[in-house]
Design an enzyme around this catalytic site. Structure first.
Site, short mmCIF file in Angstrom:
data_model
loop_
_atom_site.label_atom_id
_atom_site.label_comp_id
_atom_site.label_asym_id
_atom_site.label_seq_id
_atom_site.Cartn_x
_atom_site.Cartn_y
_atom_site.Cartn_z
N TYR A 1 -2.36 0.17 10.78
CA TYR A 1 -2.30 -0.22 9.36
C TYR A 1 -0.95 0.16 8.76
CZ TYR A 1 -3.76 -0.66 4.44
OH TYR A 1 -3.86 -1.02 3.11
N SER B 1 0.86 -1.19 0.00
CA SER B 1 0.00 0.00 0.00
C SER B 1 0.89 1.23 0.00
CB SER B 1 -0.84 -0.01 1.29
OG SER B 1 -1.42 1.25 1.54
N1 NAD Z 1 -8.83 -0.32 -1.02
C1 NAD Z 1 -7.79 0.50 -0.95
O1 NAD Z 1 -7.95 1.73 -0.97
C2 NAD Z 1 -6.39 -0.06 -0.84
C3 NAD Z 1 -5.30 0.83 -0.96
C4 NAD Z 1 -4.00 0.30 -0.87
C5 NAD Z 1 -3.81 -1.05 -0.65
N2 NAD Z 1 -4.89 -1.88 -0.55
C6 NAD Z 1 -4.62 -3.30 -0.31
O2 NAD Z 1 -5.28 -4.08 -1.30
C7 NAD Z 1 -5.44 -5.41 -0.79
C8 NAD Z 1 -6.82 -5.93 -1.15
O3 NAD Z 1 -7.80 -5.19 -0.44
P1 NAD Z 1 -9.13 -4.64 -1.16
O4 NAD Z 1 -9.07 -3.16 -1.08
O5 NAD Z 1 -9.32 -5.30 -2.46
O6 NAD Z 1 -10.23 -5.10 -0.07
P2 NAD Z 1 -11.48 -6.08 -0.18
O7 NAD Z 1 -12.04 -6.13 1.19
O8 NAD Z 1 -12.38 -5.65 -1.30
O9 NAD Z 1 -10.85 -7.50 -0.54
C9 NAD Z 1 -10.14 -8.25 0.43
C10 NAD Z 1 -10.64 -9.68 0.45
O10 NAD Z 1 -9.88 -10.38 1.45
C11 NAD Z 1 -10.77 -11.19 2.20
N3 NAD Z 1 -10.22 -11.36 3.55
C12 NAD Z 1 -10.10 -10.43 4.52
N4 NAD Z 1 -9.58 -10.95 5.62
C13 NAD Z 1 -9.35 -12.27 5.35
C14 NAD Z 1 -8.82 -13.34 6.11
N5 NAD Z 1 -8.44 -13.17 7.38
N6 NAD Z 1 -8.69 -14.56 5.52
C15 NAD Z 1 -9.10 -14.74 4.22
N7 NAD Z 1 -9.63 -13.76 3.46
C16 NAD Z 1 -9.75 -12.54 4.02
C17 NAD Z 1 -12.09 -10.43 2.21
O11 NAD Z 1 -13.19 -11.30 2.47
C18 NAD Z 1 -12.12 -9.83 0.81
O12 NAD Z 1 -12.76 -10.69 -0.11
C19 NAD Z 1 -5.12 -5.32 0.71
O13 NAD Z 1 -3.83 -5.84 0.93
C20 NAD Z 1 -5.17 -3.84 0.99
O14 NAD Z 1 -4.36 -3.48 2.10
C21 NAD Z 1 -6.16 -1.42 -0.65
#
Ligand code: NAD
Length: 270
Positions: free
Chosen positions: A156, A143
């Site tokens: 975080y 991130s």
């Molecule tokens: N959304 C943002 O703004 C953003 C920005 C920078 C980085 N990220 C990173 O992107 C990655 C994906 O996140 P996203 O934004 O797509 O979120 P999201 O919640 O849409 O997708 C994450 C998925 O992980 C699953 N999950 C969560 N905890 C879990 C666990 N303990 N075991 C198994 N599955 C689990 C959830 O059910 C979900 O389907 C993460 O690493 C997040 O830190 C997101």
């Protein structure tokens, strides 16, 4: 579109947001994809939508047994593993040091680090032998919070900074057989949830952030979709396009490093 033809990947959190976008693109590029996902509805949806190219397994990344079960299921179905993508994570909704009690920080730390850091370590451990055999690669989703403050609270931000150390150490340990890299995205429209231990399990990142607020802090001045981040994953996973990168971080953050994160709440109100 066949840059990943014949390859097999395993993505944690592949049922939503960025993980789902990576899955769709990897399938379009010819890969078969395993998923470890804790949401049963998303697991069922993936297995129904992609009966041949995808194998989704329900489980929690905090459990080594669940990670190992996902790797075993992928090997049994597809016969090999070329790429492990640690991606499942939760956010802290910017919970601050002074705004939360010591007990909340104690619980929040354990939950965020268990999912965001231990989950990546245990997934890499479960996949390591198969990746050594295939001379494959590991990619972690980090991130902007792996490099700059202000993209979350201390829980975080520290968890994503810890991911930097994990990439460097695993790239060091697993060379020359396995390349280990990371993609560090900026904000996007996803379902990213907060920590249950902080009472945020039903709160989505976009409940407290607006597209306008995110695009305003990004030098490239637009609000990205999850699909906008998948190109670097394809490149890092591709054997043809990536023979040379290991221990590398692709800051796919719309230029945040040019001036850091400015004009967001979070400082002390003195
Ligand atoms: N959304 C943002 O703004 C953003 C920005 C920078 C980085 N990220 C990173 O992107 C990655 C994906 O996140 P996203 O934004 O797509 O979120 P999201 O919640 O849409 O997708 C994450 C998925 O992980 C699953 N999950 C969560 N905890 C879990 C666990 N303990 N075991 C198994 N599955 C689990 C959830 O059910 C979900 O389907 C993460 O690493 C997040 O830190 C997101």
């Amino acid at each position: 579109m066949s840059r990943l033809a014949g390859q097999v990947a395993l993505i944690t959190g592949g049922g939503s947001g960025l993980g789902l976008a990576i899955l769709r693109r990897f399938v379009a590029e010819g890969a078969r994809v395993g998923v470890l996902e804790r949401d049963a509805g998303r697991v069922a949806m993936l297995n129904a939508q992609y009966p041949d190219a995808v194998l989704a397994v329900e489980g929690d990344v905090r459990s080594f047994a669940d990670n190992a079960r996902a790797v075993e299921a992928v090997l049994a179905r597809f016969g090999r593993l070329d790429c492990f993508i640690g991606n499942a994570a939760i956010w802290d909704h910017g919970a601050t040091l002074v705004g939360r009690s010591g007990e909340e920080l104690e619980r929040g730390f354990d939950e965020l680090f268990a999912i965001n850091v231990k989950g990546y370590l245990l997934g890499a451990k479960a996949a390591a032998q198969a990746l050594i055999e295939s001379e494959g690669s590991i990619i972690f989703t980090l991130s902007n919070s792996a490099f700059y403050p202000g993209g979350g609270g201390p829980l975080y931000t520290a968890s994503k900074h810890a991911g930097v150390g994990l990439v460097r150490q695993l790239a060091y340990e697993l060379a020359p057989r396995v390349r280990v890299n990371a993609v560090a995205p900026s904000g996007m429209a996803s379902d990213l949830r907060g920590a249950a231990s902080l009472g945020q399990q039903d709160q989505r990142i976009m409940d407290t952030r607006s597209p306008e607020a995110i695009s305003a802090i990004l030098p490239l001045q637009f609000f990205p979709d999850p699909e906008d981040f998948v190109g670097p994953y394809v490149m890092l996973a591709s054997r043809a396009d990536n023979r040379t990168l290991s221990g590398v971080f692709i800051n796919a953050d719309c230029g945040l490093g040019i001036r850091g994160i400015r004009h967001v709440a979070g400082g002390l109100d003195l």
